[in-house]
Structures are given as structure tokens and as C-alpha cells.
Motif scaffolding. Structure first.
Motif, PDB file in Angstrom:
ATOM      1  N   ASP A  39       0.817  -1.221   0.000  1.00 23.13           N
ATOM      2  CA  ASP A  39       0.000   0.000   0.000  1.00 23.13           C
ATOM      3  C   ASP A  39       0.847   1.265   0.000  1.00 23.13           C
ATOM      4  OD1 ASP A  39      -2.314  -1.513   0.020  1.00 23.13           O
ATOM      5  OD2 ASP A  39      -2.497  -1.490   2.198  1.00 23.13           O
ATOM      6  N   ASP A  40       2.154   1.120   0.238  1.00 18.73           N
ATOM      7  CA  ASP A  40       3.026   2.297   0.333  1.00 18.73           C
ATOM      8  C   ASP A  40       4.006   2.410  -0.829  1.00 18.73           C
ATOM      9  OD1 ASP A  40       1.824   2.846   2.770  1.00 18.73           O
ATOM     10  OD2 ASP A  40       3.327   1.733   3.923  1.00 18.73           O
ATOM     11  N   VAL A  41       3.839   1.587  -1.849  1.00 25.10           N
ATOM     12  CA  VAL A  41       4.796   1.588  -2.952  1.00 25.10           C
ATOM     13  C   VAL A  41       4.677   2.847  -3.800  1.00 25.10           C
ATOM     14  CG1 VAL A  41       5.487   0.406  -5.086  1.00 25.10           C
ATOM     15  CG2 VAL A  41       4.909  -0.928  -3.037  1.00 25.10           C
ATOM     16  N   PHE A  42       3.442   3.295  -4.063  1.00 26.72           N
ATOM     17  CA  PHE A  42       3.212   4.416  -4.975  1.00 26.72           C
ATOM     18  C   PHE A  42       2.673   5.642  -4.231  1.00 26.72           C
ATOM     19  CE2 PHE A  42       2.257   0.464  -7.376  1.00 26.72           C
ATOM     20  CZ  PHE A  42       3.299   0.526  -8.285  1.00 26.72           C
ATOM     21  N   ALA A  79      -3.146  -1.817 -14.934  1.00 27.40           N
ATOM     22  CA  ALA A  79      -3.118  -0.923 -13.767  1.00 27.40           C
ATOM     23  C   ALA A  79      -1.995   0.088 -13.915  1.00 27.40           C
ATOM     24  CB  ALA A  79      -2.927  -1.731 -12.483  1.00 27.40           C
ATOM     25  N   LYS A  80      -2.236   1.276 -13.376  1.00 27.93           N
ATOM     26  CA  LYS A  80      -1.176   2.285 -13.272  1.00 27.93           C
ATOM     27  C   LYS A  80      -0.973   2.578 -11.798  1.00 27.93           C
ATOM     28  CE  LYS A  80       0.330   6.908 -14.646  1.00 27.93           C
ATOM     29  NZ  LYS A  80       1.694   6.565 -14.247  1.00 27.93           N
ATOM     30  N   GLY A  81       0.204   2.276 -11.297  1.00 29.97           N
ATOM     31  CA  GLY A  81       0.421   2.406  -9.861  1.00 29.97           C
ATOM     32  C   GLY A  81      -0.528   1.475  -9.120  1.00 29.97           C
ATOM     33  N   ASP A  82      -1.243   2.075  -8.161  1.00 29.09           N
ATOM     34  CA  ASP A  82      -2.214   1.301  -7.378  1.00 29.09           C
ATOM     35  C   ASP A  82      -3.556   1.144  -8.082  1.00 29.09           C
ATOM     36  OD1 ASP A  82      -1.007   0.520  -4.931  1.00 29.09           O
ATOM     37  OD2 ASP A  82      -0.972   2.602  -4.314  1.00 29.09           O
ATOM     38  N   LYS A  83      -3.798   1.965  -9.090  1.00 35.64           N
ATOM     39  CA  LYS A  83      -5.143   2.036  -9.671  1.00 35.64           C
ATOM     40  C   LYS A  83      -5.323   1.052 -10.826  1.00 35.64           C
ATOM     41  CE  LYS A  83      -8.659   5.232 -11.297  1.00 35.64           C
ATOM     42  NZ  LYS A  83      -9.019   6.637 -11.529  1.00 35.64           N
ATOM     43  N   ILE A  84      -6.328   0.203 -10.707  1.00 38.08           N
ATOM     44  CA  ILE A  84      -6.685  -0.697 -11.802  1.00 38.08           C
ATOM     45  C   ILE A  84      -7.529   0.079 -12.805  1.00 38.08           C
ATOM     46  CG2 ILE A  84      -7.979  -2.770 -12.444  1.00 38.08           C
ATOM     47  CD1 ILE A  84      -7.232  -3.972  -9.755  1.00 38.08           C
ATOM     48  N   LEU A  85      -7.017   0.205 -14.026  1.00 41.31           N
ATOM     49  CA  LEU A  85      -7.707   0.956 -15.072  1.00 41.31           C
ATOM     50  C   LEU A  85      -8.742   0.099 -15.794  1.00 41.31           C
ATOM     51  CD1 LEU A  85      -4.603   2.715 -16.675  1.00 41.31           C
ATOM     52  CD2 LEU A  85      -6.189   3.693 -14.996  1.00 41.31           C
ATOM     53  N   PHE A  86      -8.450  -1.187 -15.890  1.00 39.16           N
ATOM     54  CA  PHE A  86      -9.358  -2.078 -16.624  1.00 39.16           C
ATOM     55  C   PHE A  86      -9.125  -3.499 -16.127  1.00 39.16           C
ATOM     56  CE2 PHE A  86     -11.097  -4.563 -20.074  1.00 39.16           C
ATOM     57  CZ  PHE A  86     -12.157  -3.793 -20.530  1.00 39.16           C
ATOM     58  N   GLU A  87     -10.231  -4.242 -15.982  1.00 34.58           N
ATOM     59  CA  GLU A  87     -10.132  -5.613 -15.507  1.00 34.58           C
ATOM     60  C   GLU A  87     -11.361  -6.393 -15.971  1.00 34.58           C
ATOM     61  OE1 GLU A  87      -9.324  -7.940 -11.248  1.00 34.58           O
ATOM     62  OE2 GLU A  87     -10.364  -5.994 -11.256  1.00 34.58           O
ATOM     63  N   ALA A 293       5.312  -4.813  -6.091  1.00 34.43           N
ATOM     64  CA  ALA A 293       6.452  -4.999  -5.194  1.00 34.43           C
ATOM     65  C   ALA A 293       7.761  -4.684  -5.904  1.00 34.43           C
ATOM     66  CB  ALA A 293       6.470  -6.425  -4.658  1.00 34.43           C
ATOM     67  N   MET A 294       7.869  -5.050  -7.193  1.00 39.45           N
ATOM     68  CA  MET A 294       9.106  -4.795  -7.926  1.00 39.45           C
ATOM     69  C   MET A 294       9.352  -3.309  -8.165  1.00 39.45           C
ATOM     70  SD  MET A 294       9.721  -7.861 -10.648  1.00 39.45           S
ATOM     71  CE  MET A 294       8.145  -7.671 -11.472  1.00 39.45           C
ATOM     72  N   PHE A 295       8.316  -2.489  -8.018  1.00 40.67           N
ATOM     73  CA  PHE A 295       8.499  -1.043  -8.091  1.00 40.67           C
ATOM     74  C   PHE A 295       8.999  -0.483  -6.758  1.00 40.67           C
ATOM     75  CE2 PHE A 295       5.354  -1.303 -11.654  1.00 40.67           C
ATOM     76  CZ  PHE A 295       6.132  -0.701 -12.627  1.00 40.67           C
ATOM     77  N   SER A 296       8.936  -1.283  -5.706  1.00 34.19           N
ATOM     78  CA  SER A 296       9.313  -0.818  -4.377  1.00 34.19           C
ATOM     79  C   SER A 296      10.826  -0.763  -4.220  1.00 34.19           C
ATOM     80  CB  SER A 296       8.718  -1.743  -3.310  1.00 34.19           C
ATOM     81  OG  SER A 296       9.249  -1.455  -2.034  1.00 34.19           O
ATOM     82  N   GLU A 297      11.305   0.236  -3.490  1.00 29.87           N
ATOM     83  CA  GLU A 297      12.729   0.334  -3.191  1.00 29.87           C
ATOM     84  C   GLU A 297      13.169  -0.739  -2.212  1.00 29.87           C
ATOM     85  OE1 GLU A 297      13.415   4.254  -1.812  1.00 29.87           O
ATOM     86  OE2 GLU A 297      12.977   5.224  -3.745  1.00 29.87           O
ATOM     87  N   LYS A 298      12.209  -1.410  -1.569  1.00 26.19           N
ATOM     88  CA  LYS A 298      12.528  -2.420  -0.565  1.00 26.19           C
ATOM     89  C   LYS A 298      12.472  -3.846  -1.110  1.00 26.19           C
ATOM     90  CE  LYS A 298      10.851   0.412   3.278  1.00 26.19           C
ATOM     91  NZ  LYS A 298       9.892   0.490   4.416  1.00 26.19           N
ATOM     92  N   PHE A 299      12.227  -3.985  -2.400  1.00 21.94           N
ATOM     93  CA  PHE A 299      12.114  -5.322  -2.990  1.00 21.94           C
ATOM     94  C   PHE A 299      13.455  -6.048  -2.959  1.00 21.94           C
ATOM     95  CE2 PHE A 299      11.666  -8.275  -6.656  1.00 21.94           C
ATOM     96  CZ  PHE A 299      10.547  -8.960  -6.220  1.00 21.94           C
TER      97      PHE A 299
END
Length: 418
Positions: A39-42, A79-87, A293-299
Motif C-alpha cells: 500500500d506504500d509503494v506508490f 493498472a497504473k500504480g495502485d489504480k486498476i484501469l481495466f479488468e 512490489a518490484m516497483f518498491s525500493e525495498k524489494f
């Protein structure tokens, strides 16, 4: 009656005991990604799109033309960041229209499994339990190719023969039962010593053997089966609640795969039990968690994380290349597209991880169709990838331009192709 009651009690306590053992065996005592707070990645800007409404309309048009008209079965998410644009989800996981596919139904992502296997290896590298340039003979002393390193496996530069080709050419049968296992793959290499397909570290050659061996190395180092190690290291900490590595015990629950039209199942295959190169069952939402998670600096530590997306096969110039567990396209304008596709039986998958725009595109199908791979062209909506924009325009402009059905993705040495 008394004997039946006693038998029932024994069965009950056995089941409870097994459940306790299973839960205790999944205690997270291995290096894992539990430090990543999804929840804190983006930040808010990461999820914003200036032309969001226009893009959502384009995604709907794409879905209608490719998935609905193509009668595909599976799941599709952008999805872009946390937001799902289409599913969207359509089709069934079992024959005779049983178990409708929803956001919670795991599907076989075939070679997209390699990205997850690679990240488990890198987590063990970060923990100092594996070295990237460690020889495979350090793990398996009888391994007959002394120059091959972990790095060569994870970047497809080992030159090892493809196990599926060796098995077919030598007309081998599984030594224990109906199916080959990862250990069988290692054993046949040790016993038969087939020639290298190309000299080690002289160029790229996509090879499932590489990742089947990486799964064995993970088992050796962690002292856990690969399915359990992946639960501990990736699936549990990243809240991938519906994901698992296929084992024989999963045969009844696993989604089936079908031929292109109708309800005809792909038959079982003697290679179906081999994992690491394939056999991850997951959902678009779970795979989105992995991408987030792979966008996270902590991955992973930064130096190791940055190394994932570097091109390692540069003997021949070309757009296509391979990093660590990921394909890439390096365009003339300097932009880089990170992704991986998958195919096994009737299952196709496409997973795009767009570094600059922080967009994730996921398409998983269980009714064989090369159209699933056209999801990669949607990357042109978010970043400056001219060739992908052109492909998408063709897909959307005319029904005749729909992606053609294809067979097994092809590979050539040096330049990587689908």
C-alpha cells in the motif's frame, strides 16, 4: 459401530495433525519480501493519468475486439500504480463450463513463471545464500558442464540443451511413473551428458532447462520443496493468496487448458510436473501485487534490483534482449520495454512491467490463442514505444488485422524473438 467411531476419530486427528504440520512448515524462515508494504509503494501521482478516460475507452475497445470477438478465456488487467484501469474475466476453468473464471481463479502462466523463479533466486543472492557467479557444480558436483554459473541460467546464456528436445530425441520415458520431474532432468543431464547447444556464455539461447535447474538450486539451498519455498519467499509475503506452484496433489483443483475453439482439453503431457520454467498458477491481481512490489525500493537492494532489467546478450545488435528472468525490447529512441510471455498447452500469458510509467499489463488465457500476446502492444499507450503503438493501431483499426494464431514462440540465437 464403535469401531467406525474410533476410525473416524483417528482420521479426524490425522487431518488436524496434517493441517498443523502444513501450517508450521510455511513459517516464513527464509529470505522473503515481507518488508514490502504494497500500500506504500506508490504516491498519488504514480496512479494518475492525464488522459485516463480516453485510455479506458481504448482498453475497452481492445478487449471487445481481441477477447470478446476472439472468444478468449481467461483474465485481463491493466493498472497504473495502485489504480486498476481495466479488468475483465471470461470463460471457464474446467471443462463442461464448470467454474467460471473470476479474479480469484488461478490460471497457469507458463513461462511467466520464470520471472517469479528469478526473483526468488535473487532474494537468496541478496541474503548471501547463493552467488550469481557461483558454478552449478557447487550445488550438484556431478553436473557435467563445469563452466555453467547461476548467472548463465538466469540470463539464458548457459548454452545447455533444452530438456524437452533431449527427451524427444533420445526417446526417453519418465524413470518413475508417467511424468518427468526436475530431479529427472538433472539426472538425465548427468547420465547422458548431451552436448551443449552452444558454448556457455557466448550468446543468448532461451532454454527451459535453465529455470528447471534454478528451481532445484532453490530447493537445495532452502531445504524446502520449490512449491513451499515460493510460498514462503514470494506468495505469502506479497499477499498472493491465490498463487501456487503446481504439484501432483493440485491436479483436481488446477484450471484446465483448452484448444482454441470449443471445449476440447489439451491432453496431459509427460513434462507437466516440471516447475521453475513453468507451473506457476496465479491470478492477474496476484501478479499485480508482484509487479507492484518490484516497483518498491525495498524489494531488493538497489544494485541488485537494477541488474534485473539490464540487457545481457549483446553479441548481435537487435531490439530484443533478456535480463534476469525478463525479456526486454530496446528501441532506437533509448526506451526499454520490460515483459515476459508464456505458453504451455492451451495456456498463454503476457506480463508487462513498464518501468517509467509504473504500469502493469497482464493477460492470462487458458484457451490457446496467440491473440493474448497482443496485450504487449498496449504498452504504447503509456510510454514512447513507436513499434508497439503501430501494432496496437493495427489491432484496433480493422478486424482483419487481429493478431494471427501462432504456435510455440520461436527463439533465435543472439537476438531474442517471440
Amino acid at each position: 459401530m464403535k469401531q467406525k467411531f474410533v476410525a473416524f476419530l483417528i482420521l479426524f486427528f490425522l487431518l488436524v495433525s496434517c493441517k498443523k504440520d502444513e501450517n508450521s512448515s510455511l513459517k516464513n524462515d527464509l529470505p522473503n519480501y515481507g518488508n514490502v508494504e504494497l500500500d506504500d509503494v506508490f504516491n498519488k501521482e504514480d496512479s494518475k493519468l492525464i488522459n485516463e478516460s480516453e485510455i479506458e475507452n481504448t482498453l475497452q475497445l481492445y478487449y471487445d475486439k481481441v477477447w470478446e470477438k476472439g472468444e478468449l478465456s481467461g483474465g485481463f488487467l491493466v493498472a497504473k500504480g495502485d489504480k486498476i484501469l481495466f479488468e475483465k474475466y471470461r470463460g471457464y476453468a474446467k471443462e463442461n463450463d464448470q467454474i467460471p473464471i473470476t479474479k480469484n481463479v488461478p490460471l497457469h502462466v507458463a513461462s511467466v513463471s520464470k520471472t517469479l523463479t528469478a526473483m526468488a533466486v535473487l532474494k537468496l543472492v541478496e541474503a548471501g545464500k547463493i552467488k550469481l557467479h557461483q558454478k552449478v557444480t557447487d550445488f550438484f558436483p556431478k553436473f557435467p558442464y563445469p563452466e555453467v554459473e547461476v548467472f548463465h541460467l538466469i540470463t539464458h546464456r548457459s548454452g545447455l540443451p533444452k530438456y524437452e528436445y533431449v527427451i524427444d530425441e533420445m526417446k526417453l520415458n519418465p524413470p518413475h511413473g508417467k511424468y518427468f520431474t526436475n530431479q529427472d532432468v538433472l539426472d538425465l543431464l548427468i547420465k547422458n551428458k548431451p552436448e551443449l547447444a552452444r558454448n556457455t556464455n557466448t550468446g543468448f539461447m532461451y532454454c527451459n532447462t535453465n529455470f528447471a535447474l534454478l528451481a532445484l538450486i532453490i530447493e537445495k539451498v532452502t531445504k524446502n520443496s520449490f512449491p513451499i519455498a515460493m510460498q514462503k519467499m514470494i506468495f505469502q509475503p506479497l499477499k498472493m493468496k491465490h498463487s501456487y506452484i503446481f504439484q501432483p496433489k493440485d491436479s483436481l483443483r488446477a484450471a484446465q487448458s483448452f484448444y482454441n475453439r470449443g471445449n476440447k482439453l489439451f491432453p496431459n503431457d509427460k513434462l507437466d510436473w516440471i516447475y521453475g520454467d513453468k507451473n506457476c498458477y496465479t491470478t492477474p491481481r496476484d501478479l499485480l501485487n508482484f509487479s507492484k512490489a518490484m516497483f518498491s525500493e525495498k524489494f531488493l537492494r538497489k544494485s541488485l534490483k537494477d541488474s534485473i532489467f539490464q540487457p545481457y546478450s549483446n553479441e548481435r545488435p537487435g531490439v530484443n534482449n533478456y535480463g534476469m528472468g525478463f525479456r526486454m525490447k530496446n528501441f532506437d529512441n533509448g526506451e526499454r520495454l520490460i515483459y515476459h510471455n508464456g505458453w504451455w498447452h492451451g495456456s498463454n500469458s503476457s506480463f508487462s512491467h513498464l518501468l517509467k510509467s509504473k504500469v502493469t499489463i497482464i493477460a492470462i488465457g487458458n484457451r490457446f490463442s496467440g491473440r493474448v500476446y497482443s496485450a504487449l502492444a498496449l504498452s504504447g499507450l503509456f510510454e514512447d514505444f513507436p513499434p508497439e503503438k503501430e501494432k496496437l493501431a493495427k489491432v484496433l483499426s480493422d478486424e482483419k488485422e487481429q493478431p494471427k494464431e501462432i504456435s510455440e514462440p520461436k527463439e533465435v540465437s543472439g537476438d531474442v524473438t517471440e
